[in-house]
Design a protein around this motif. Structure first.
Motif, PDB file in Angstrom:
ATOM      1  N   ARG A  46       0.876  -1.180   0.000  1.00  0.00           N
ATOM      2  CA  ARG A  46       0.000   0.000   0.000  1.00  0.00           C
ATOM      3  C   ARG A  46       0.905   1.220   0.000  1.00  0.00           C
ATOM      4  N   ILE A  47       0.760   2.092  -0.979  1.00  0.00           N
ATOM      5  CA  ILE A  47       1.588   3.300  -1.036  1.00  0.00           C
ATOM      6  C   ILE A  47       1.252   4.152   0.174  1.00  0.00           C
ATOM      7  N   LEU A  48       2.255   4.444   0.951  1.00  0.00           N
ATOM      8  CA  LEU A  48       2.112   5.038   2.281  1.00  0.00           C
ATOM      9  C   LEU A  48       1.513   6.440   2.296  1.00  0.00           C
ATOM     10  N   ASP A  49       1.892   7.280   1.385  1.00  0.00           N
ATOM     11  CA  ASP A  49       1.620   8.713   1.534  1.00  0.00           C
ATOM     12  C   ASP A  49       0.447   9.252   0.731  1.00  0.00           C
ATOM     13  N   ILE A  50      -0.358   8.383   0.106  1.00  0.00           N
ATOM     14  CA  ILE A  50      -1.460   8.875  -0.730  1.00  0.00           C
ATOM     15  C   ILE A  50      -2.745   8.077  -0.515  1.00  0.00           C
ATOM     16  N   ASP A  51      -3.817   8.625  -1.044  1.00  0.00           N
ATOM     17  CA  ASP A  51      -5.099   7.943  -1.141  1.00  0.00           C
ATOM     18  C   ASP A  51      -5.609   8.175  -2.550  1.00  0.00           C
ATOM     19  N   TYR A  94      -4.952  -4.280   7.378  1.00  0.00           N
ATOM     20  CA  TYR A  94      -5.282  -5.352   6.443  1.00  0.00           C
ATOM     21  C   TYR A  94      -4.071  -6.222   6.115  1.00  0.00           C
ATOM     22  N   GLY A  95      -2.932  -5.962   6.742  1.00  0.00           N
ATOM     23  CA  GLY A  95      -1.726  -6.745   6.507  1.00  0.00           C
ATOM     24  C   GLY A  95      -0.923  -6.313   5.296  1.00  0.00           C
ATOM     25  N   ARG A  96      -1.299  -5.175   4.682  1.00  0.00           N
ATOM     26  CA  ARG A  96      -0.542  -4.675   3.544  1.00  0.00           C
ATOM     27  C   ARG A  96       0.706  -3.962   4.050  1.00  0.00           C
ATOM     28  N   LYS A  97       1.825  -4.147   3.352  1.00  0.00           N
ATOM     29  CA  LYS A  97       3.062  -3.442   3.686  1.00  0.00           C
ATOM     30  C   LYS A  97       2.894  -1.980   3.290  1.00  0.00           C
ATOM     31  N   LEU A  98       3.204  -1.076   4.205  1.00  0.00           N
ATOM     32  CA  LEU A  98       3.122   0.361   3.940  1.00  0.00           C
ATOM     33  C   LEU A  98       4.488   0.847   3.493  1.00  0.00           C
ATOM     34  N   ARG A  99       4.571   1.359   2.283  1.00  0.00           N
ATOM     35  CA  ARG A  99       5.857   1.757   1.723  1.00  0.00           C
ATOM     36  C   ARG A  99       5.740   3.033   0.899  1.00  0.00           C
ATOM     37  N   LEU A 100       6.814   3.820   0.929  1.00  0.00           N
ATOM     38  CA  LEU A 100       6.997   4.890  -0.045  1.00  0.00           C
ATOM     39  C   LEU A 100       7.533   4.214  -1.297  1.00  0.00           C
ATOM     40  N   VAL A 101       7.080   4.638  -2.452  1.00  0.00           N
ATOM     41  CA  VAL A 101       7.497   4.030  -3.709  1.00  0.00           C
ATOM     42  C   VAL A 101       8.201   5.098  -4.527  1.00  0.00           C
TER      43      VAL A 101
END
Length: 132
Positions: A46-51, A94-101
């Motif tokens: 999951r991209i950390l910094d956006i929606d 939800y178990g998604r890895k939170l990462r900056l891409v």
């Protein structure tokens, strides 16, 4: 040959071209779920910094269309070598890895926001439809 690796919380998806040197460079397989979520190397990211808007189920036609555009744009951006950077919490509920891409040294989140396909994540979801 394609190479992927992890170093101190940084995952690098880097493609190394096969000989001859003029062959196209391809990154590791990525399955884009929507504009801010994708599968990579056996993990849901999951991209950390956006929606971005939902694609299914969308609450209105505007959300569905913008969500589809964000999804396609993320697919285009992740067709290039990219880096995943851990920052803060490791996973969401939800178990998604939170990462900056990062692609080419630039945040994918920043790029999607600049293109009007996402907004900054502020700790909670906000509706994309005017009536919601």
């Amino acid at each position: 040959m394609v190479l992927g690796g992890t170093f101190a919380g940084l995952v690098i998806a880097q493609a190394i071209p096969a000989k001859p040197a003029d062959r196209p460079v391809r990154s590791l397989a990525v399955r884009v779920i929507d504009g801010d979520t994708f599968d990579y190397a056996g993990e849901r990211i999951r991209i950390l910094d956006i929606d971005t808007p939902e694609t299914h189920p969308a609450r209105c036609a505007f959300e569905a269309e913008l969500g589809a555009r964000a999804t396609e744009r993320l697919r285009q951006l992740l067709a290039r070598p990219f880096e995943l950077q851990a920052a803060g919490r490791d996973e969401d509920r939800y178990g998604r890895k939170l990462r900056l891409v990062m692609v080419g040294g630039r945040s994918v989140g920043d790029q999607l926001v600049a293109e009007g396909l996402a907004r900054r994540y502020e700790g909670r979801r906000r509706p994309w439809c005017e009536s919601a």
